[in-house]
Design a protein around this motif. Sequence first.
Motif, PDB file in Angstrom:
ATOM      1  N   GLU A  41       0.834  -1.209   0.000  1.00 22.47           N
ATOM      2  CA  GLU A  41       0.000   0.000   0.000  1.00 22.47           C
ATOM      3  C   GLU A  41       0.865   1.255   0.000  1.00 22.47           C
ATOM      4  O   GLU A  41       0.555   2.231  -0.689  1.00 22.47           O
ATOM      5  N   ASN A  42       1.951   1.236   0.765  1.00 28.46           N
ATOM      6  CA  ASN A  42       2.857   2.389   0.778  1.00 28.46           C
ATOM      7  C   ASN A  42       3.469   2.620  -0.603  1.00 28.46           C
ATOM      8  O   ASN A  42       3.634   3.765  -1.035  1.00 28.46           O
ATOM      9  N   ALA A  43       3.810   1.540  -1.293  1.00 26.37           N
ATOM     10  CA  ALA A  43       4.368   1.664  -2.643  1.00 26.37           C
ATOM     11  C   ALA A  43       3.315   2.244  -3.602  1.00 26.37           C
ATOM     12  O   ALA A  43       3.624   3.086  -4.447  1.00 26.37           O
ATOM     13  N   LYS A  44       2.056   1.796  -3.446  1.00 28.76           N
ATOM     14  CA  LYS A  44       0.987   2.331  -4.301  1.00 28.76           C
ATOM     15  C   LYS A  44       0.776   3.818  -4.040  1.00 28.76           C
ATOM     16  O   LYS A  44       0.546   4.594  -4.973  1.00 28.76           O
ATOM     17  N   ILE A  45       0.860   4.217  -2.787  1.00 32.99           N
ATOM     18  CA  ILE A  45       0.718   5.642  -2.448  1.00 32.99           C
ATOM     19  C   ILE A  45       1.839   6.439  -3.106  1.00 32.99           C
ATOM     20  O   ILE A  45       1.606   7.512  -3.667  1.00 32.99           O
ATOM     21  N   ALA A  46       3.059   5.910  -3.054  1.00 32.12           N
ATOM     22  CA  ALA A  46       4.190   6.591  -3.691  1.00 32.12           C
ATOM     23  C   ALA A  46       3.954   6.724  -5.195  1.00 32.12           C
ATOM     24  O   ALA A  46       4.229   7.781  -5.794  1.00 32.12           O
ATOM     25  N   ILE A  47       3.410   5.681  -5.810  1.00 33.15           N
ATOM     26  CA  ILE A  47       3.138   5.709  -7.255  1.00 33.15           C
ATOM     27  C   ILE A  47       2.063   6.748  -7.571  1.00 33.15           C
ATOM     28  O   ILE A  47       2.173   7.510  -8.529  1.00 33.15           O
ATOM     29  N   ARG A  48       1.035   6.791  -6.733  1.00 35.93           N
ATOM     30  CA  ARG A  48      -0.027   7.787  -6.958  1.00 35.93           C
ATOM     31  C   ARG A  48       0.497   9.207  -6.773  1.00 35.93           C
ATOM     32  O   ARG A  48       0.062  10.134  -7.470  1.00 35.93           O
ATOM     33  N   ASN A  49       1.442   9.382  -5.862  1.00 30.54           N
ATOM     34  CA  ASN A  49       2.048  10.704  -5.676  1.00 30.54           C
ATOM     35  C   ASN A  49       2.843  11.108  -6.912  1.00 30.54           C
ATOM     36  O   ASN A  49       2.834  12.274  -7.314  1.00 30.54           O
ATOM     37  N   VAL A  50       3.517  10.142  -7.517  1.00 26.21           N
ATOM     38  CA  VAL A  50       4.253  10.410  -8.759  1.00 26.21           C
ATOM     39  C   VAL A  50       3.263  10.832  -9.847  1.00 26.21           C
ATOM     40  O   VAL A  50       3.504  11.798 -10.583  1.00 26.21           O
ATOM     41  N   ARG A  51       2.137  10.110  -9.928  1.00 27.21           N
ATOM     42  CA  ARG A  51       1.110  10.458 -10.916  1.00 27.21           C
ATOM     43  C   ARG A  51       0.612  11.877 -10.685  1.00 27.21           C
ATOM     44  O   ARG A  51       0.505  12.670 -11.620  1.00 27.21           O
ATOM     45  N   ARG A  52       0.314  12.205  -9.429  1.00 24.86           N
ATOM     46  CA  ARG A  52      -0.174  13.537  -9.092  1.00 24.86           C
ATOM     47  C   ARG A  52       0.823  14.618  -9.517  1.00 24.86           C
ATOM     48  O   ARG A  52       0.455  15.629 -10.122  1.00 24.86           O
ATOM     49  N   ASP A  53       2.106  14.388  -9.230  1.00 22.29           N
ATOM     50  CA  ASP A  53       3.136  15.370  -9.609  1.00 22.29           C
ATOM     51  C   ASP A  53       3.211  15.540 -11.125  1.00 22.29           C
ATOM     52  O   ASP A  53       3.312  16.664 -11.634  1.00 22.29           O
ATOM     53  N   ALA A  54       3.171  14.425 -11.847  1.00 19.67           N
ATOM     54  CA  ALA A  54       3.248  14.490 -13.314  1.00 19.67           C
ATOM     55  C   ALA A  54       2.039  15.220 -13.887  1.00 19.67           C
ATOM     56  O   ALA A  54       2.169  16.071 -14.781  1.00 19.67           O
ATOM     57  N   LEU A  55       0.853  14.907 -13.373  1.00 15.92           N
ATOM     58  CA  LEU A  55      -0.357  15.575 -13.872  1.00 15.92           C
ATOM     59  C   LEU A  55      -0.318  17.067 -13.556  1.00 15.92           C
ATOM     60  O   LEU A  55      -0.772  17.894 -14.366  1.00 15.92           O
ATOM     61  N   GLN A  56       0.240  17.420 -12.411  1.00 11.39           N
ATOM     62  CA  GLN A  56       0.350  18.843 -12.053  1.00 11.39           C
ATOM     63  C   GLN A  56       1.300  19.565 -13.007  1.00 11.39           C
ATOM     64  O   GLN A  56       1.038  20.692 -13.421  1.00 11.39           O
ATOM     65  N   GLN A  57       2.382  18.908 -13.381  1.00  8.82           N
ATOM     66  CA  GLN A  57       3.312  19.513 -14.342  1.00  8.82           C
ATOM     67  C   GLN A  57       2.624  19.755 -15.678  1.00  8.82           C
ATOM     68  O   GLN A  57       2.815  20.801 -16.315  1.00  8.82           O
ATOM     69  N   VAL A  58       1.809  18.786 -16.104  1.00  4.22           N
ATOM     70  CA  VAL A  58       1.084  18.933 -17.373  1.00  4.22           C
ATOM     71  C   VAL A  58       0.073  20.080 -17.261  1.00  4.22           C
ATOM     72  O   VAL A  58      -0.063  20.889 -18.188  1.00  4.22           O
ATOM     73  N   LYS A  59      -0.635  20.165 -16.135  1.00  3.06           N
ATOM     74  CA  LYS A  59      -1.618  21.249 -15.938  1.00  3.06           C
ATOM     75  C   LYS A  59      -0.921  22.613 -15.964  1.00  3.06           C
ATOM     76  O   LYS A  59      -1.461  23.581 -16.504  1.00  3.06           O
ATOM     77  N   ASP A  60       0.278  22.687 -15.378  1.00  2.00           N
ATOM     78  CA  ASP A  60       1.022  23.944 -15.389  1.00  2.00           C
ATOM     79  C   ASP A  60       1.384  24.348 -16.819  1.00  2.00           C
ATOM     80  O   ASP A  60       1.310  25.528 -17.182  1.00  2.00           O
ATOM     81  N   LEU A  61       1.770  23.351 -17.640  1.00  2.00           N
ATOM     82  CA  LEU A  61       2.083  23.643 -19.046  1.00  2.00           C
ATOM     83  C   LEU A  61       0.834  24.130 -19.783  1.00  2.00           C
ATOM     84  O   LEU A  61       0.907  25.027 -20.628  1.00  2.00           O
ATOM     85  N   LEU A  62      -0.322  23.540 -19.450  1.00  2.00           N
ATOM     86  CA  LEU A  62      -1.579  23.951 -20.075  1.00  2.00           C
ATOM     87  C   LEU A  62      -1.927  25.385 -19.683  1.00  2.00           C
ATOM     88  O   LEU A  62      -2.354  26.174 -20.523  1.00  2.00           O
ATOM     89  N   LYS A  63      -1.724  25.741 -18.418  1.00  4.50           N
ATOM     90  CA  LYS A  63      -2.006  27.105 -17.950  1.00  4.50           C
ATOM     91  C   LYS A  63      -1.136  28.129 -18.664  1.00  4.50           C
ATOM     92  O   LYS A  63      -1.576  29.236 -18.953  1.00  4.50           O
ATOM     93  N   GLU A  64       0.117  27.731 -18.910  1.00  9.41           N
ATOM     94  CA  GLU A  64       1.042  28.633 -19.597  1.00  9.41           C
ATOM     95  C   GLU A  64       0.829  28.612 -21.110  1.00  9.41           C
ATOM     96  O   GLU A  64       1.555  29.268 -21.849  1.00  9.41           O
ATOM     97  N   LYS A  65      -0.156  27.820 -21.553  1.00 10.78           N
ATOM     98  CA  LYS A  65      -0.522  27.692 -22.960  1.00 10.78           C
ATOM     99  C   LYS A  65       0.636  27.181 -23.817  1.00 10.78           C
ATOM    100  O   LYS A  65       0.791  27.545 -24.977  1.00 10.78           O
TER     101      LYS A  65
END
Length: 185
Positions: free
Chosen positions: A122-146
Amino acid sequence: MLNDIKNDAQTRMGKSIDSLKHDLLRLRTGRASTALVDGIKVPYYGSDMPLTQVASVSLADARTIVITPWEKQMVAPVEKALMASDLGITPTTAGTVIRLNMPALTEERRRDLAKMVGHEGENAKIAIRNVRRDALQQVKDLLKEKLITEDDDRRVDDEIQKLTDKAVKDVDAVVKAKEDELMAI
């Protein structure tokens, strides 16, 4: 840019799985493994050294770890470090050779260890989900900057989710294999 984000996420998810595998190696099953003593530190001339740097560690049979310190005066400190560790095994010393005999696991202890394996998974899955969250946030930031389009955003979100799903399946497979190993008599 987007490929860098995906590759970084995939690499970090892979590292989470590798970390889980490494942590599970240290978990004591009914069999002896030299990985059980990897994390033990021994005082050696004023500093703490890993056990593998002050002694030879090998397997005598499926249930016995043999530790032979390279210097005769290191027998007592190695034995003391083994007693202080969380292995829960009392070392047996014969001259300069220290033996760790792995007792057979009780059914209750096997269940407890299986729960620990599940918790580590479960701890490993949480770490993986955190990686997903960070990656999606980076993509959202790129979208905001157009810098990317909404279509790119959706496509990359799907690809990152697929990477996450695959990594979670890998974690489940590692946990299942370790639980099967624990429950085997």
